[in-house]
Design a protein around this motif. Structure first.
Motif, PDB file in Angstrom:
ATOM      1  N   PRO A   5       0.801  -1.222   0.000  1.00  8.53           N
ATOM      2  CA  PRO A   5       0.000   0.000   0.000  1.00  8.53           C
ATOM      3  C   PRO A   5       0.829   1.265   0.000  1.00  8.53           C
ATOM      4  CG  PRO A   5       0.087  -0.923   2.201  1.00  8.53           C
ATOM      5  CD  PRO A   5       0.789  -1.913   1.304  1.00  8.53           C
ATOM      6  N   ILE A   6       0.292   2.298  -0.614  1.00  5.20           N
ATOM      7  CA  ILE A   6       0.889   3.638  -0.557  1.00  5.20           C
ATOM      8  C   ILE A   6       0.188   4.378   0.578  1.00  5.20           C
ATOM      9  CG2 ILE A   6       1.267   5.788  -1.795  1.00  5.20           C
ATOM     10  CD1 ILE A   6       1.051   4.159  -4.407  1.00  5.20           C
ATOM     11  N   LEU A   7       0.877   4.574   1.675  1.00 10.31           N
ATOM     12  CA  LEU A   7       0.256   5.160   2.857  1.00 10.31           C
ATOM     13  C   LEU A   7       0.129   6.672   2.721  1.00 10.31           C
ATOM     14  CD1 LEU A   7       2.004   3.154   5.731  1.00 10.31           C
ATOM     15  CD2 LEU A   7      -0.034   2.575   4.390  1.00 10.31           C
ATOM     16  N   ASN A   8      -0.938   7.198   3.282  1.00  5.15           N
ATOM     17  CA  ASN A   8      -1.188   8.630   3.263  1.00  5.15           C
ATOM     18  C   ASN A   8      -0.277   9.310   4.287  1.00  5.15           C
ATOM     19  OD1 ASN A   8      -2.211  11.231   3.349  1.00  5.15           O
ATOM     20  ND2 ASN A   8      -4.349  10.610   3.464  1.00  5.15           N
ATOM     21  N   PRO A   9       0.607  10.182   3.848  1.00  2.86           N
ATOM     22  CA  PRO A   9       1.530  10.817   4.802  1.00  2.86           C
ATOM     23  C   PRO A   9       0.836  11.755   5.778  1.00  2.86           C
ATOM     24  CG  PRO A   9       1.727  11.821   2.623  1.00  2.86           C
ATOM     25  CD  PRO A   9       0.850  10.622   2.462  1.00  2.86           C
TER      26      PRO A   9
END
Length: 643
Positions: free
Chosen positions: A368-372
C-alpha cells in the motif's frame, strides 16, 4: 384449460429468442377469453402481480453481481463446488456458462406478464378502479425497470414494446436497438409511472410496493449509468453494431447526459424528501448527538414502521437470515458457515476516524501507498489500550451497555490496522480476533483455529462480511430478524452520492466546479455527518475540500465505495461505468495470510496474494443458446467464441 393458460402466462415466454410455447402463443379466440377470465378474480390478479415482483433482484445474495467486484467474495474453497461468482472472477466463463446474472432469460417473462396485466386487468370485487390503476402503473414501471437492468448489463438489447399475441418472426426475432434509444425509452416509462403512483402507502402490508419515489430512484440510477465514460462516447464501443449494421453506442461524447443525470437525481431527492424520506439517524441518550454505529447499521436493518425512512425501494421478505448464517463464524456452535469474506482492498478503503484516507493506492508489488497526512495508521504491532467510541452499539465487547453512550469498540491487543477507523468499518467488517457478541468469544480465523481453515467454510481473505447482518442473530435458534428482514434496492444515501457525482462531472464538463462546490459538498457531507467523521469545509475541525473537480471525483468515489459497500452489486456497476473494472478486477488480489497458525500471529497479519483474477468484459454475454435461436441477435465481441 384455465389452469394451462395461467401457467403458460407465467412461465413459458422468452421474447429475445424463439419460444417453444407456440401452442400458447398461437391460441384460438376462445382460449383468449379464458386468459381474460384469469383477471376476474382478486386472488389471481394479486398472484399475477406477485410473480412480477419476485423477479426483483435479491438483496441478500453472495453468488451474483455483489460477489464479482472487489469487496464481497465467497470463500475460495467454494470454487470446487462450482460457485458461479468464483468461476467468473477467475475468467473461467463463456457465453454457454450458467449465469451469475440471468436477467436475459428471466426479465422478458416478467415484462410480458406486465404487459398482459395492463391489457386485461380491471376492477373486480375487492379491487377498486384506483387500485387497478396503481397496479397497472406498477407494471409500467417494471417494464421500464427491467429494460434498464438489461441494457446496463448487456449493453445491446432489444426493446419489448408489447406482449406478442402470436408466434410470428416479427414478434419473436427481435433485434438489438441503439443503447440510448433503450435508455431514453425505459427512463420515460419509469417517469410516466411515477406520475400515477403515490409517494407512499399508509397500509403497512403495502410496504415494498412500487411508489413514485421508487420509479424516480431507478430512473436516476439508469441515467447516471448512461452518462458514464463506459457508454458516453467510449471509443472502445464504436464498432459494436446490430444485425442491420446500426451502431449500438454513440461515438461522440454528449455532456448533456451528465445534465440529465443531475436533473434526475435532483428530482428524486426533492420528491423523496417532500414525501418524508431522510437519512436514518439514531441518537445517543442525550437525544442530540448522532450515534453513527446504530445509524449506519439500522439504515439497512430497520423498516419504516421502526422509524427508518431512508429506504426508497425495499424488497420485502428477502433471505436475510440465510445470509446471516453464511456470515457467522463456523466454529461458534451456532450452525454458522463463516465463508462470506470481504476483500483487503475494502478494508483499506475505509476512512480513519479523523475522516482521512489511510491508503492512497498500491505499488506494483501490491504494497500500500500510505497517506503521509495520517498519523495513527499502522500495519505492524498491536494496540496497547482499549478504544472507546461514542455509541450505544454494544457488540464490540461482551460487556457493552445500550445506554452507556460510550462503548468499547477496539480491545487492546488488536492488530493496529483495525484501530482508529471510522464507525462504518466496524459495522461492515469482521476481522480476526474481534469479539463475536453471539458466540461470546473472539473470532479465531487462524489455520486450524476454531473458525479458520483448512475447511472451505472459512474466511480465506482473513475477514468476514458484517454489513447487512443482524448482530443479535443466532442461526441455531433462528433468532434476530430472520423472518422480517427486507432488502434495500435503493436508499436515500445513494441518491445523495449520485447527485454529488453527477453534479461534479457536469461541473468538470462546463468549468463550473467552483460555483457548484458548496452544493456538491452539501450532499457528501450529509453522508459523512451521519457516519461520524469530519466533513469537508473550511471551518476548524473540517477537511479542506479539493481544489479541482478531478480531485473531488476521487473523494466522491471513495465515499460511495465505503457508504454503499456490499450492497446489491452497486460496486460492480460503479467499476464498470467508471471504466476501472479492467484495472481493478484483473490480476492479483491480496488478503491476510489465513494459512498462519495461531502461534504465528505476526505471520497472519501480513499481505499475501489470495487469488489471481482475470477480467473478461465490461458486458455480460447473451446466452449462446439464444444467439443460436435468434439470428437477429449479435453477441458482444468479448464473448464471441475464439476471442
Amino acid at each position: 384449460m384455465k389452469k394451462y393458460i395461467k401457467i403458460a402466462a407465467l412461465s413459458c415466454f422468452a421474447l429475445f429468442s424463439m419460444s417453444s410455447c407456440n401452442d400458447y402463443l398461437d391460441k384460438e379466440p376462445d382460449d383468449q377469453l379464458t386468459l381474460e377470465t384469469v383477471f376476474e378474480n382478486k386472488e389471481n390478479m394479486e398472484r399475477w402481480l406477485a410473480f412480477i415482483y419476485q423477479e426483483l433482484p435479491e438483496f441478500y445474495t453472495y453468488d451474483g453481481p455483489d460477489a464479482i467486484a472487489d469487496e464481497l467474495t465467497p470463500s475460495k474453497g467454494w470454487e470446487s463446488q462450482g460457485f458461479k461468482a468464483i468461476l467468473y472472477q477467475k475468467g473461467n466463463w463463456t457465453a454457454d456458462s450458467p449465469g451469475v446474472i440471468s436477467y436475459w432469460t428471466t426479465f422478458p417473462k416478467a415484462i410480458r406478464s406486465a404487459y398482459q396485466f395492463i391489457k386485461y386487468a380491471h376492477a373486480v370485487p375487492g379491487v377498486t378502479e384506483q387500485e387497478v390503476e396503481y397496479m397497472k402503473a406498477e407494471c409500467r414501471f417494471f417494464i421500464g425497470y427491467f429494460h434498464s437492468m438489461l441494457v446496463m448489463t448487456y449493453g445491446s438489447v432489444p426493446i419489448i414494446r408489447e406482449a406478442a399475441e402470436s408466434a410470428s418472426s416479427d414478434n419473436l426475432m427481435l433485434k438489438q436497438e441503439p443503447f440510448y434509444d433503450v435508455v431514453d425509452w425505459a427512463a420515460n416509462e419509469m417517469l410516466e409511472a411515477s406520475k400515477v403512483l403515490p409517494s407512499s402507502y399508509d397500509e403497512s402490508q403495502k410496504y415494498g410496493r412500487v411508489t413514485s419515489i421508487a420509479c424516480l430512484a431507478m430512473r436516476a440510477r439508469l441515467l447516471l449509468f448512461a452518462a458514464s465514460d463506459l457508454v458516453n462516447g467510449n471509443p472502445d464501443m464504436a464498432d459494436i453494431v446490430n444485425c442491420d449494421g446500426t451502431p449500438i453506442f454513440s461515438k461522440e461524447k454528449d455532456p448533456q447526459r451528465w445534465k440529465d443525470a443531475v436533473d434526475a437525481c435532483q428530482l428524486l431527492i426533492d420528491e423523496a424528501e417532500a414525501a418524508g424520506h431522510k437519512l436514518h439517524i439514531e441518537y445517543l441518550t442525550d437525544g442530540t448527538t448522532i450515534d453513527p454505529f446504530l445509524s449506519y447499521q439500522n439504515a439497512l436493518l430497520k423498516r419504516k414502521i421502526e422509524g427508518n425512512n431512508e429506504i426508497l425501494f425495499a424488497r420485502t421478505m428477502d433471505s436475510g437470515g440465510y445470509f446471516d448464517k453464511q456470515c457467522t463464524p463456523r466454529g461458534m456452535g451456532l450452525n454458522g458457515v463463516g465463508a462470506i469474506c470481504v476483500s483487503q482492498s475494502l478494508v483499506d478503503a475505509f476512512f480513519m476516524k479523523d475522516g482521512k484516507m489511510p491508503i492512497l493506492g498500491y505499488n506494483s508489488d501490491g504494497s500500500p501507498i500510505l497517506n503521509p497526512d495520517v498519523d495513527n495508521y499502522s500495519e505492524s504491532g498491536y494496540t496497547t489500550d482499549d478504544e472507546y467510541y461514542p455509541t450505544n452499539w454494544i457488540y464490540g465487547s461482551g460487556n457493552g451497555s445500550a445506554t452507556a453512550d460510550h462503548n468499547l469498540i477496539v480491545a487492546k491487543n488488536t492488530y493496529n490496522m483495525y484501530a482508529h477507523r471510522e464507525p462504518r468499518f466496524y459495522i461492515s467488517v469482521m476481522y480476526n480476533e474481534e469479539y463475536h457478541w453471539v458466540g461470546k468469544r473472539n473470532c479465531d480465523f487462524f489455520m486450524d483455529g476454531k473458525d479458520g481453515g483448512p475447511s472451505h467454510d472459512a474466511p480465506w481473505t482473513g475477514y468476514m462480511c458484517r454489513k447487512r447482518t443482524d448482530p443479535t442473530a443466532n442461526p441455531k435458534e433462528n433468532s434476530g430478524t430472520y423472518k422480517s428482514r427486507h432488502g434495500s434496492l435503493y436508499r436515500l444515501a445513494e441518491a445523495y452520492l449520485s447527485y454529488a457525482e453527477a453534479l461534479n462531472e457536469w461541473s468538470i464538463e462546463n468549468g463550473t466546479y467552483a460555483a457548484n462546490l458548496s452544493e456538491i459538498l452539501k450532499y457528501v457531507n450529509r453522508i459523512r455527518q451521519r457516519a461520524g467523521i469530519p466533513q469537508y469545509g473550511y471551518a476548524e475541525g473540517e477537511i479542506t475540500p479539493p481544489a479541482s473537480g478531478e480531485e473531488m471525483r476521487t473523494l466522491i468515489r471513495q465515499e460511495r465505495r465505503v457508504e454503499l459497500n456490499c450492497e446489491c452489486g452497486l460496486r460492480f456497476n460503479d467499476l464498470r461505468r467508471w471504466k476501472l473494472a479492467k484495472d481493478l478486477l484483473d490480476g492479483d488480489f491480496y488478503a491476510m495470510n489465513a494459512y498462519a497458525q495461531a502461534g504465528n500471529r505476526d505471520d497472519y497479519y501480513k499481505r499475501v496474494v489470495y487469488e489471481t483474477r482475470k477480467f473478461i468484459s465490461y458486458w455480460f454475454p447473451i446466452p449462446q443458446d439464444d444467439i443460436d435461436k435468434n439470428t437477429n441477435l449479435r453477441q458482444t465481441p468479448d464473448w464471441i467464441a475464439g476471442n
